[in-house]
Each structure stands twice: as C-alpha cells, then as structure tokens.
Design an enzyme around this catalytic site. Structure first.
Site, mmCIF file in Angstrom:
data_model
loop_
_atom_site.group_PDB
_atom_site.id
_atom_site.type_symbol
_atom_site.label_atom_id
_atom_site.label_comp_id
_atom_site.label_asym_id
_atom_site.label_seq_id
_atom_site.Cartn_x
_atom_site.Cartn_y
_atom_site.Cartn_z
ATOM 1 C CB SER A 59 6.798 20.403 4.371
ATOM 2 O OG SER A 59 7.987 21.145 4.111
ATOM 3 C CG HIS B 231 -8.818 -25.023 -2.998
ATOM 4 N ND1 HIS B 231 -9.210 -24.256 -4.074
ATOM 5 C CD2 HIS B 231 -7.959 -25.950 -3.501
ATOM 6 C CE1 HIS B 231 -8.637 -24.708 -5.177
ATOM 7 N NE2 HIS B 231 -7.856 -25.727 -4.861
ATOM 8 C CB SER C 101 -13.882 -9.157 25.013
ATOM 9 O OG SER C 101 -15.197 -8.674 25.156
ATOM 10 C CE LYS D 136 -13.578 -13.288 21.405
ATOM 11 N NZ LYS D 136 -14.333 -12.192 20.799
ATOM 12 C CD GLU E 216 -8.388 -9.502 15.368
ATOM 13 O OE1 GLU E 216 -9.407 -8.850 15.111
ATOM 14 O OE2 GLU E 216 -8.224 -10.082 16.463
ATOM 15 C CE1 TYR F 28 10.131 19.621 -4.822
ATOM 16 C CE2 TYR F 28 9.322 21.808 -5.358
ATOM 17 C CZ TYR F 28 9.396 20.739 -4.491
ATOM 18 O OH TYR F 28 8.732 20.797 -3.286
ATOM 19 C CE LYS G 229 9.292 16.475 2.414
ATOM 20 N NZ LYS G 229 9.520 16.444 0.933
HETATM 21 N N1 ARG Z 1 9.539 21.462 1.436
HETATM 22 C C1 ARG Z 1 9.850 21.199 0.067
HETATM 23 C C2 ARG Z 1 9.571 19.722 -0.263
HETATM 24 O O1 ARG Z 1 9.450 18.961 0.633
HETATM 25 C C3 ARG Z 1 11.287 21.482 -0.179
HETATM 26 C C4 ARG Z 1 11.583 21.882 -1.583
HETATM 27 C C5 ARG Z 1 10.953 23.178 -1.891
HETATM 28 N N2 ARG Z 1 11.360 23.670 -3.170
HETATM 29 C C6 ARG Z 1 10.748 24.688 -3.764
HETATM 30 N N3 ARG Z 1 11.195 25.034 -4.913
HETATM 31 N N4 ARG Z 1 9.732 25.298 -3.220
HETATM 32 O O2 ARG Z 1 9.486 19.331 -1.387
#
Ligand code: ARG
Length: 469
Positions: A23, A156, A277, A283, A290, A317, A325
């Site tokens: 990531s 309307h 354009s 134009k 937009e 988790y 993210k």
């Molecule tokens: N890169 C992971 C995330 O964004 C961080 C947490 C990873 N945790 C794990 N137990 N592998 O969620």
C-alpha cells in the site's frame, strides 16, 4: 528485503503478492502523521518505563531525521516496501540499530494505521472547511452587490416568481454552511485516539493511552480496543459529508452551465475560467462547472466503495480495510480541487443583470402578485387566481404581458382592477415586497447575509447559531 514478519515463513513472498499487498504507493502520503504517532508512542513508552530513556531519544532523533529527509527528498519511498509503517520502521532501524527495534513494543500496525488516517483526515477536514468558508464568504460578497438584481426564480425549470440574484446565491450559502456543520460534526466524532488498541486486544504493558491521546491532540482515547482498530465510520461519515458537498456543487454547476448558455445568458465566465473548442471558433465552454458536475459521481463512488468495503466485515482488523485510503483520499482530493477552482470561477464571472431582468419580464412571473392584488381588494384567493389565469391566457393570445395589457381588459374581468395594478405587478416591487423571513426582499436578503457572515465568524465557537436582528 526480508519481511519483518518473516520468522515463521519458509519461503519468500511471491512477487505478484508483494505488489498486490503493498500500500506504500498511496499510504506514503501519511508519513508525517505516521512519524508523529511513533514519536508520541516512543515518548509514552519511555515515560512509563517500558523502554529506556536513551532509546527513546535515539528513536525520536532518528524519526526526526527521516521526516526531514523525506521532506527534502534526500530519502525516497521504497516502492517495494509493504506499507509506510514498515518502510519507516525499517529505515529507523537501519539508521539507529536496536533502539529502532524497540519502537513497535505495545503497538500494532492495526492501531498505527487507524491513528494515521485519523490524523490525516483531521487536517484535510480543516483544509476543506477553509475552502468552504471562502466560497461562502464569496457568495456573501456577491450577494451584497446583487440585492436589487431581479431574476426569475424557477420551479420545474419554468419561470415562477421574481427573486433577486442575491437571494439565489444565499440559498447556496445556506447549503455550504450546513456542509461546514457536517464536517465539524464528523471531526468531533473522530476526535478519539485508537493508539494503544494494539492488534485488537490492547496490551499487558503498562501503557498510558491518555498520554498519547493528548500528545497527539485528541480529546480522548477510543474506549474499546476492538473498535479502535476496526472502526472506519469516520471515513464513511466524511465521504458522506463530502458527497453532499459535491451534490451542492453539482447543482450550482448545472445552473452555471445553464446560465452561460445563449438560451439564458445570465452569466459570462471570465476568459481565464472558460475553454474553447478545437473546431468551433465561436465556442466558450464552461468546462470547470461541467467537470465539477462530473466529478460528483467520483465522490459518490468513493462513498459507496467505503460502505461496500466495510459491509459484513467481522471484527477486528481485516486487510480489506487497506482499501479505505484510496477511496477517502480520492474524495478529499476531488473536493479540494473542485472547491478551489469553482470559487474563483464564480467570483470572476460577470453577472448579466439586464438579461436576468429581461427574462424576468417574460413568463408572467408576476401573476401571483396580480392575484394577490385582487386578494388585497377583498376577492378570495381562489377567485383571484382564476381571474388572473384568464388574464394570462388573454395576454398569451394577444402577444402581450401583464404590464402591457390595457386597463380596460383588466376591468372587463374584474371591476376591482384600478390603475394601481401596474405598480402592484412591477417586477422590482414584486421582489422587494416579499419581505417574509428568508424571502428575496432587499432587507430580508440583508438579514440572510448578516446571518451567514455571523455563522462564518462564529465557526468553531459554540455561539455561532441564531438569527441577528
Ligand atoms: N497497510 C495496512 C493498511 O493500510 C496497514 C495495517 C496492516 N495490518 C496488518 N495486520 N496486516 O490497512
């Protein structure tokens, strides 16, 4: 590079899995927050006697060096790293040796990442709020200049009743003030620190969660460690608030697009905020509006991505959550981009008052006022409505307006009509006598502007509510 978690594994990770799992490409933007969290964590560990003071000093020095080097470009992110947390920890250990290996005591990447996102989003909310405040202030300034600019109000998309451009603008100011409220609510609810939740079950080390929470500027620690690592409500809530911001911007954009058309011609964009354009030399296109309208779909998509990603996830988790993210960062970036481009586009546009007024003069938008005239003379509203409807039909047949229809024609339909009917249906008078709270009259819009400006001044204070005299 061998994995920090390589202990129980007998094989290297498949390279495709490495890429799939990584990531760092998108979580590297959290490096400052990751370092701030680590510094607070190390200081707490030392304070509680969990790591030696000298190690803490080395850790903080090392992390500060990494922060500077990443900022200056002397250190580059390693695209092969698993994530920002692993990258910084590995770099720290490479720089300071064993002390670096003590940093992760009583911590997991699960509480680390939950912390980092909150820290990032807290700042992003502040930045977006600043942009929304600026746009709202611009609306107030523009409104002050247009409290007597008559335009047709629509229902309307049909001309309905006379309003002023200021009145129309202040409707958007009200929406953006609500958006600011939603962002403030979101920020307040996410003001709890997950650090110390550990992987999911806290820790047996004598950590002080209140200390890290306050060092990082949070109101309190998250109360349940499972919730601490598995909650992404704040991402969803923020994406929801941002989706509503975009919905408002998309409505505004749609109106700007319509107003820039030859059919309306209420607005002329500054050349710096319009595009041409490649084939049609005449134009002048409202691309900014937009694109804002188009990008609204993206932000809705981000919200749905987050909701769908979290659906049915068991505690605590799960790696699915790494997907949070890109979605929330995309929503944040898109909204910032749209707000910071839309505001100057609007501020620099020319308002074509004459065309607004001319449009207001067509479409019989003073018909309600004509009926109200008869009501004031004693006729029940329903009867007045019928007489006026007949008059409008007559005007349509004769190619006239209520203003140009001769008094005799009025009087044929009702003896209550006198010469003062023309003053009663004068467009300016029609808008300016609508002085009810929230209405288009100059005085009423003046109160709306004062109210909005007081809200803007009072943001962040408890007493920002209420209606000024
Ligand atoms: N890169 C992971 C995330 O964004 C961080 C947490 C990873 N945790 C794990 N137990 N592998 O969620």
């Amino acid at each position: 590079m061998p994995k920090m978690w390589a202990g129980r594994f007998k094989k290297e990770t498949d390279s495709g899995v490495n890429d799939f799992n990584s990531s760092i490409a998108f979580d590297c933007r959290m490096y400052r927050q990751d370092i701030a969290g680590s510094i607070a964590h190390a200081a707490m560990l030392a304070e509680q006697g969990i790591i030696p003071e000298e190690d803490c000093e080395r850790i903080i020095d090392g992390l500060t060096g990494i922060l500077d080097d990443l900022g200056s470009g002397a250190l580059q992110f390693d695209p092969a790293a698993e994530d920002i947390h692993m990258f910084i920890e590995a770099e720290l250990t490479a720089r300071i040796g064993d002390a670096g290996k003590r940093l992760h005591t009583a911590r997991s990447r699960n509480d680390q990442v939950a912390l980092d996102i909150r820290l990032v989003l807290r700042d992003e909310i502040d930045e977006i709020s600043g942009l929304l405040e600026k746009l709202t202030q611009t609306l107030c300034e523009m409104a002050k200049a247009h409290t007597e600019t008559i335009m047709p109000g629509y229902t309307h998309l049909q001309r309905a009743q006379p309003i002023t451009f200021a009145h129309h603008l202040m409707a958007y100011a009200s929406m953006f003030l609500r958006d600011l409220g939603r962002l403030a609510d979101t920020r307040e609810r996410m003001d709890e620190c997950p650090l110390g939740s550990g992987a999911l079950a806290g820790t047996a080390y004598p950590i002080d969660r209140a200390l890290t929470a306050s060092a990082l500027g949070f109101a309190a620690p998250v109360m349940n460690s499972l919730d601490g690592v598995s909650d992404r409500d704040f991402c969803i809530e923020l994406a929801g608030a941002l989706a509503i911001v975009m919905m408002h911007l998309s409505r505004f954009s749609e109106e700007v697009i319509l107003w820039c058309s030859w059919e309306f011609k209420f607005l002329e964009l500054d050349d710096a905020f319009a595009t041409g354009s490649s084939i049609m030399p005449q134009k002048k296109n409202p691309d900014v509006a937009e694109l804002v309208r188009g990008k609204t779909g993206r932000v809705y998509g981000d919200l749905v991505t987050l909701l769908a990603m979290m659906k049915s996830l068991p505690l605590a988790y799960n790696k699915d959550m790494q997907e949070d993210k890109e979605a929330i960062f995309d929503a944040v970036d898109t909204v910032k981009l749209c707000l910071s481009t839309f505001e100057p586009m609007l501020r620099t546009a020319s308002v074509l008052k004459g065309n607004m007024r001319a449009a207001a003069a067509k479409g019989f938008i003073n018909a309600t006022d004509c009926a109200d005239y008869l009501v004031r003379k004693g006729l029940p509203f329903r009867d007045a409505y019928k007489v006026t409807g007949t008059l409008v039909g007559l005007c349509v047949d004769k190619g006239l307006t209520l203003e140009t229809l001769p008094l005799e024609e009025y009087q044929k339909l009702s003896p209550l009509f006198e010469a003062d009917i023309y003053a009663a249906i004068d467009l300016t008078a029609c808008a300016m006598t609508r002085n009810s709270l929230g209405g288009p009259a100059k005085e009423s819009v003046g109160r709306q502007i004062a109210w909005a400006e007081e809200r803007l001044r009072g943001l962040g204070q408890e007493d920002g509510e209420g209606m000024p005299e």
